[in-house]
Design a protein around this motif. Sequence first.
Motif, PDB file in Angstrom:
ATOM      1  N   ILE A 102     165.678   3.518  54.186  1.00  0.00           N
ATOM      2  CA  ILE A 102     165.996   3.863  52.794  1.00  0.00           C
ATOM      3  C   ILE A 102     165.900   2.620  51.906  1.00  0.00           C
ATOM      4  O   ILE A 102     165.304   2.649  50.825  1.00  0.00           O
ATOM      5  CB  ILE A 102     167.408   4.491  52.689  1.00  0.00           C
ATOM      6  N   THR A 103     166.478   1.483  52.382  1.00  0.00           N
ATOM      7  CA  THR A 103     166.465   0.275  51.554  1.00  0.00           C
ATOM      8  C   THR A 103     165.059  -0.286  51.398  1.00  0.00           C
ATOM      9  O   THR A 103     164.730  -0.860  50.371  1.00  0.00           O
ATOM     10  CB  THR A 103     167.387  -0.817  52.139  1.00  0.00           C
TER      11      THR A 103
ATOM     12  N   LEU B  40     172.024  -3.512  46.510  1.00  0.00           N
ATOM     13  CA  LEU B  40     170.814  -3.207  47.288  1.00  0.00           C
ATOM     14  C   LEU B  40     170.084  -4.478  47.703  1.00  0.00           C
ATOM     15  O   LEU B  40     169.700  -4.649  48.859  1.00  0.00           O
ATOM     16  CB  LEU B  40     169.877  -2.303  46.481  1.00  0.00           C
ATOM     17  N   PHE B  41     169.881  -5.387  46.748  1.00  0.00           N
ATOM     18  CA  PHE B  41     169.216  -6.660  47.058  1.00  0.00           C
ATOM     19  C   PHE B  41     169.994  -7.425  48.134  1.00  0.00           C
ATOM     20  O   PHE B  41     169.430  -7.942  49.083  1.00  0.00           O
ATOM     21  CB  PHE B  41     169.114  -7.548  45.807  1.00  0.00           C
ATOM     22  N   ALA B  42     171.318  -7.500  47.945  1.00  0.00           N
ATOM     23  CA  ALA B  42     172.153  -8.283  48.863  1.00  0.00           C
ATOM     24  C   ALA B  42     172.198  -7.660  50.248  1.00  0.00           C
ATOM     25  O   ALA B  42     172.216  -8.368  51.252  1.00  0.00           O
ATOM     26  CB  ALA B  42     173.563  -8.411  48.295  1.00  0.00           C
ATOM     27  N   PHE B  43     172.207  -6.311  50.312  1.00  0.00           N
ATOM     28  CA  PHE B  43     172.286  -5.662  51.623  1.00  0.00           C
ATOM     29  C   PHE B  43     171.024  -5.918  52.455  1.00  0.00           C
ATOM     30  O   PHE B  43     171.102  -6.246  53.639  1.00  0.00           O
ATOM     31  CB  PHE B  43     172.527  -4.156  51.478  1.00  0.00           C
TER      32      PHE B  43
ATOM     33  N   ARG C 192     164.175 -13.530  50.811  1.00  0.00           N
ATOM     34  CA  ARG C 192     164.221 -14.438  49.649  1.00  0.00           C
ATOM     35  C   ARG C 192     164.840 -13.773  48.431  1.00  0.00           C
ATOM     36  O   ARG C 192     165.656 -14.364  47.738  1.00  0.00           O
ATOM     37  CB  ARG C 192     162.798 -14.870  49.280  1.00  0.00           C
ATOM     38  N   VAL C 193     164.387 -12.541  48.142  1.00  0.00           N
ATOM     39  CA  VAL C 193     164.840 -11.870  46.922  1.00  0.00           C
ATOM     40  C   VAL C 193     166.214 -11.256  47.179  1.00  0.00           C
ATOM     41  O   VAL C 193     166.352 -10.307  47.921  1.00  0.00           O
ATOM     42  CB  VAL C 193     163.841 -10.775  46.472  1.00  0.00           C
ATOM     43  N   GLY C 194     167.221 -11.832  46.583  1.00  0.00           N
ATOM     44  CA  GLY C 194     168.583 -11.345  46.809  1.00  0.00           C
ATOM     45  C   GLY C 194     169.534 -11.897  45.774  1.00  0.00           C
ATOM     46  O   GLY C 194     169.195 -12.020  44.597  1.00  0.00           O
TER      47      GLY C 194
END
Length: 463
Positions: free
Chosen positions: A203-204, A351-354, A67-69
């Motif tokens: 890592i993410t 980072l969010f999108a990946f 959801r968070v992206g």
Amino acid sequence: MINSLSDLLYSHILIVLLLGAGIFFTIKTKFVQIRMFIESLRVVAQPGSDKNGLSSFQALMVSTASRVGTGNIAGISTAICLGGSGAVFWMWLTALLGSASAFIESTLAQIYKHKAKDGSSYGGPAYYIQAALKRRWIGILFAVVLILTYMGGFNLVASFNIADSFRVYSFFNPKWTPIIVGAILAVVFALAIFGGSKKISQITEVLVPVMGIFYLAVSLFIILKHYQLVPAMFASIFNNAFDVQAIFGGFAGSCVMHGIKRGLFSNEAGVGSAPNAAASAAVSHPVKQGLVQMLSVFIDTMLICSATAFMLLCSGVEPTSKLAGMPWVQAAASNSLGNFGTIFITIALCLFAFTTLIGNFYYAEMGLKFLCGRKPPKALINTFRVIAAVIVLAGATMEFSIVWNTADVLMGLMALINLPVILILCKPAIQAMNDYTKQKKAGKDPVFKAADIQLKDKTDFWN
């Protein structure tokens, strides 16, 4: 054609279905999203009831990662630039009503979840459609649209926004930079989904929650720096939200439509995605996971989307249609924090999108497993993964409105299937909620049995 279809869906069909279903579920559950909000916070802290399954918190993190992206950052900018500040109010309303829909769909996913050979659970809309409606073809249709939406539409948007975030830098070349960014992104994404680089995911998993907190902190700093603009910001949100002449003068571009579009894109309430994660949680009562997924909508929209909206509206940078998406977010951050702001927003979005790319792909893979009876041939899975990587490459090079509207149309089709289904099947979820409330009043930690609500359908877990 895609743009016209998007306008048709959100101008006429989905606005009635989304808000209508949200109001219906809110009334039927006696305002569960407000009445049981504190209970949802208590439940999310509980450990899982089975070591083979995920805990409520872990399932919440899986669905929140998807959801968070990009919708929380670029999506909010797009909504305000194209629909005006009033879009924020309609985004809030979509989330408030949608959280009741999220409660129902995730409770249903828990009731009808299936048991895997290792004792863990799996499920989602395709499975509760098949089990309760006895219509496998509708389940197949949903699974196909789920794949198209998450592997196609949503990953096109995530990839496009990563490439678009580099537009503000001097080295950006509109011909080559999107292709280079898309190629690098596709390779890293392929490594992650082919399992050759689990380190990336590890890592993410650490970086994104930290980046999320840091992102909220930076947003708060910008808001506090321009605190004198806060009263005018709230006045603008509410005045524009109820500007009837502007809304009905051109509904297709109004704050109502953009607020609902971006609210739905961001929190996915009622779309049928989160139940896929909710079904994997090991809980003693289905309602517990319904409450947790309801909480996820609040985290996404009321917390992170609102932080972005407030940061943008308090930045002192005026929104225009040319700034829609990442450019306005970067301009707003740069105006308050200089070069650091631009770089920080780029890193946060990447980072969010990946993680969104990976989370979306796992939803798509769940759809594929449903179509193939849980065991897709290895050659098919590998082909599926290669196509997913090619889509990521393509998204980086596409045009702004086509990318967003393709995702909106596909997401709308998911909602068109899932919302009528949960309206038909909501009775067991509401009975389960009443059973949960009754046990809580008796001082018990609620435990569910299908017989307690006279459920006639066969279940793998609750007998």
